[in-house]
Design an enzyme around this catalytic site. Structure first.
Site, PDB file in Angstrom:
ATOM      1  N   TYR A  89       0.855  -1.195   0.000  1.00 40.51           N
ATOM      2  CA  TYR A  89       0.000   0.000   0.000  1.00 40.51           C
ATOM      3  C   TYR A  89       0.882   1.233   0.000  1.00 40.51           C
ATOM      4  CZ  TYR A  89      -4.986  -0.725   0.155  1.00 40.51           C
ATOM      5  OH  TYR A  89      -6.274  -0.964  -0.212  1.00 40.51           O
TER       6      TYR A  89
ATOM      7  N   GLU B  86      -0.538   4.818  -0.557  1.00 44.33           N
ATOM      8  CA  GLU B  86      -1.348   6.007  -0.860  1.00 44.33           C
ATOM      9  C   GLU B  86      -0.516   7.274  -0.703  1.00 44.33           C
ATOM     10  OE1 GLU B  86      -4.204   4.338   1.587  1.00 44.33           O
ATOM     11  OE2 GLU B  86      -5.882   4.752   0.236  1.00 44.33           O
TER      12      GLU B  86
ATOM     13  N   ASP C 212      -6.121  12.347 -25.879  1.00 47.64           N
ATOM     14  CA  ASP C 212      -6.144  10.988 -25.322  1.00 47.64           C
ATOM     15  C   ASP C 212      -5.536  10.097 -26.399  1.00 47.64           C
ATOM     16  OD1 ASP C 212      -6.820   8.372 -24.773  1.00 47.64           O
ATOM     17  OD2 ASP C 212      -8.864   8.802 -24.124  1.00 47.64           O
TER      18      ASP C 212
ATOM     19  N   THR D 114      -3.396   5.243 -22.082  1.00 48.55           N
ATOM     20  CA  THR D 114      -3.327   3.962 -21.381  1.00 48.55           C
ATOM     21  C   THR D 114      -1.969   3.363 -21.725  1.00 48.55           C
ATOM     22  OG1 THR D 114      -4.504   2.946 -23.229  1.00 48.55           O
ATOM     23  CG2 THR D 114      -5.802   3.505 -21.285  1.00 48.55           C
TER      24      THR D 114
ATOM     25  N   LYS E  95      -1.749  -0.664 -24.772  1.00 48.28           N
ATOM     26  CA  LYS E  95      -2.115  -0.845 -26.180  1.00 48.28           C
ATOM     27  C   LYS E  95      -0.826  -0.859 -27.014  1.00 48.28           C
ATOM     28  CE  LYS E  95      -6.794   0.990 -25.637  1.00 48.28           C
ATOM     29  NZ  LYS E  95      -6.928   1.773 -24.403  1.00 48.28           N
TER      30      LYS E  95
ATOM     31  N   ARG F  17      -1.805  -3.109 -17.881  1.00 47.30           N
ATOM     32  CA  ARG F  17      -3.073  -2.375 -17.956  1.00 47.30           C
ATOM     33  C   ARG F  17      -3.050  -1.232 -16.940  1.00 47.30           C
ATOM     34  NH1 ARG F  17      -6.005  -5.418 -21.260  1.00 47.30           N
ATOM     35  NH2 ARG F  17      -7.647  -3.876 -21.278  1.00 47.30           N
TER      36      ARG F  17
HETATM   37  N1  DSN Z   1     -11.849  -0.268 -25.031  1.00 51.37           N
HETATM   38  C1  DSN Z   1     -10.773   0.353 -25.745  1.00 51.37           C
HETATM   39  C2  DSN Z   1     -10.790   0.000 -27.191  1.00 51.37           C
HETATM   40  O1  DSN Z   1     -10.997  -1.167 -27.464  1.00 51.37           O
HETATM   41  O2  DSN Z   1     -10.586   0.836 -28.062  1.00 51.37           O
HETATM   42  C3  DSN Z   1     -10.703   1.810 -25.529  1.00 51.37           C
HETATM   43  O3  DSN Z   1     -10.653   2.060 -24.173  1.00 51.37           O
END
Ligand code: DSN
Length: 457
Positions: A53, A55, A198, A224, A227, A233
């Site tokens: 933890y 925080e 984004d 994110t 990807k 993640r």
């Molecule tokens: N769910 C993602 C996608 O598949 O594009 C975006 O957050």
């Protein structure tokens, strides 16, 4: 994959993980927002850091015992600052949706206007869609493509003037073209809005120099980390020099809304994985893989067009393709299920001006990041196009009335029981199809030559 202890303690879960690993290995993973995290990332995420933890922020924690966690988080932050050339980074967001919420909370009040791309045109739920918190707490004004099939900045400018947004989101999840961040910045500046880029989908392409960089034009950047960048993640929020110039307290406000505003303890094992993927993103092999991802996607596009697939915008400049399935006569949901039976995993997707509900959209979305990570190149993409074509052609021969299915799913004669009966007929055909099984076998054979990180066969 070392599952020694897990196999002893919980063989059921161990078996399911092994089966999922085999699935990931034996199919063509073509969901464009997915990828294979590297073995180094997987080791960091599966480490004892999951026990802690912490925080707060480095050197300012509410718990003891954070000496090493501080170093890990600081390393992740420093690597991100250097890589993206930004003055401030927060690596704690749990994923993209909470990260966007944290940004909105930092710069908007309830009822303020948030502008983002319409979902059916390739936007995201968190960009002001009425079914999400982003379009409920805030007034979501959605823009879409002009007649050209591309984002129309004159229209965007007019909308911005009319609605005076506090935030404009430049981002897509199903748009196969480059984003002109300079134009987005011009529109945002003209009305005094924050520009949030984004870049979750395209972050790897941006880092490799294959896509325009939002840093000079945006105030805030969110990505994110799982990807195209191939990390765990999670997500990161970055504030640019332009953002700090607009509001010198912007970084503080965002940090405050990440913790304690919306989140509790950061996921330290994920932070370590983020640090690792940021290091891996500096390697020449990362750049090469991103370049190959785009080349693969473009070859796939050309081949699919030869097979009469209708590509939204007529092609691609990035890692994904969006196919309008109207001309194939089969709904995107059924096509995605049938194509999976043949060993290719992609997702159903809305296409621009789709008349269907989101669960039964008239499109499929696919991309090349994961295949490129496995080392597949142009030669393999030609095969992928051929397999897709053969799979769709086979489904067209099934004795299923697809028009009746559409009418039952969302047409005038909507009848969910009738649709379920037709679903069953379709699935029976899928499971009996020798041709689909043959394609799946050919794909499995190809996959043997292209290893997946973290899965040893
Ligand atoms: N769910 C993602 C996608 O598949 O594009 C975006 O957050």
């Amino acid at each position: 994959m070392n599952l020694k202890q897990l196999t002893k303690i919980d063989p059921e879960i161990a078996k399911l993980i092994q089966e999922e690993a085999k699935r990931q290995h034996d199919v063509l993973e073509m969901i464009p927002s997915e990828n294979y995290a590297s073995s180094a990332v997987l080791e960091a995420v599966g480490s004892v850091l999951a026990n802690k933890y912490s925080e707060g922020y480095p050197k300012k924690r509410y718990y003891q015992g954070n000496r090493y966690i501080d170093e890990i988080e600081l390393l992740a932050i420093e690597r991100a600052k250097k890589l993206f050339k930004v003055p401030h980074v927060n690596v704690q967001p749990y994923s993209g949706s909470p990260a966007n919420a944290e940004i909105y909370l930092a710069v908007m009040k309830p009822g303020d206007v948030l502008m983002g791309l319409t979902l059916s045109f390739g936007g995201h739920l968190t960009h002001g869609s009425p079914v999400s918190m982003s379009g409920t707490i805030y007034k979501g004004i959605q823009y879409d493509f002009g007649k050209t099939g591309r984002i129309d900045f004159d229209e965007l400018g007019k909308l911005a003037k009319k609605y005076k947004p506090k935030v404009i989101v430049a981002s897509t999840t199903a748009y196969p073209r480059k984003l002109d961040f300079k134009e987005f910045g011009r529109v945002a500046d003209s009305v005094g809005a924050y520009l949030l880029a984004d870049i979750s989908h395209i972050v790897g392409l941006v880092l490799a120099g294959c896509h325009p960089d939002p840093v000079p034009y945006a105030h805030i950047i969110m990505t994110t980390t799982h990807k195209t960048i191939r990390g765990p993640r999670g997500a990161m929020i970055m504030v640019t020099d332009k953002g700090l110039k607009k509001d010198p307290d912007l970084a503080k406000k965002i940090d405050r809304w990440v913790f304690p505003g919306l989140q509790g303890g950061p996921h330290d094992h994920v932070t370590a994985g983020i640090a690792v993927c940021l290091k891996e993103a500096t390697r020449p092999s990362f750049k090469k893989c991103q370049e190959q991802t785009i080349r693969n996607c473009q070859v796939l596009a050309q081949e699919l067009i030869k097979h009469d697939f209708n590509l939204v915008t007529g092609g691609t400049d990035n890692h994904l393709l969006l196919i309008d399935t109207h001309n194939k006569g089969i709904n995107g949901r059924l096509l995605a299920e049938g194509i999976e039976e043949a060993g290719i995993v992609l997702n159903r997707n809305w296409v621009p001006n789709d008349e269907a509900p989101p669960f039964f959209p008239n499109g499929i979305r696919l991309g090349t990041p994961a295949l490129s990570t496995r080392g597949m190149k142009e030669k393999e993409m030609k095969k992928v196009a051929d397999w897709l074509n053969r799979a769709v052609a086979e489904m067209q021969t099934f004795p299923v009335d697809y028009q009746e299915w559409t009418a039952a799913a969302y047409g005038k004669n909507k009848d969910s029981e009738g649709r379920k009966k037709l679903d069953k007929k379709f699935h029976d055909c899928l499971h009996k199809s020798r041709k689909l099984k043959q394609i799946a076998l050919e794909i499995k054979n190809l996959c043997r030559k292209f290893p997946v990180p973290g899965i040893d066969y």
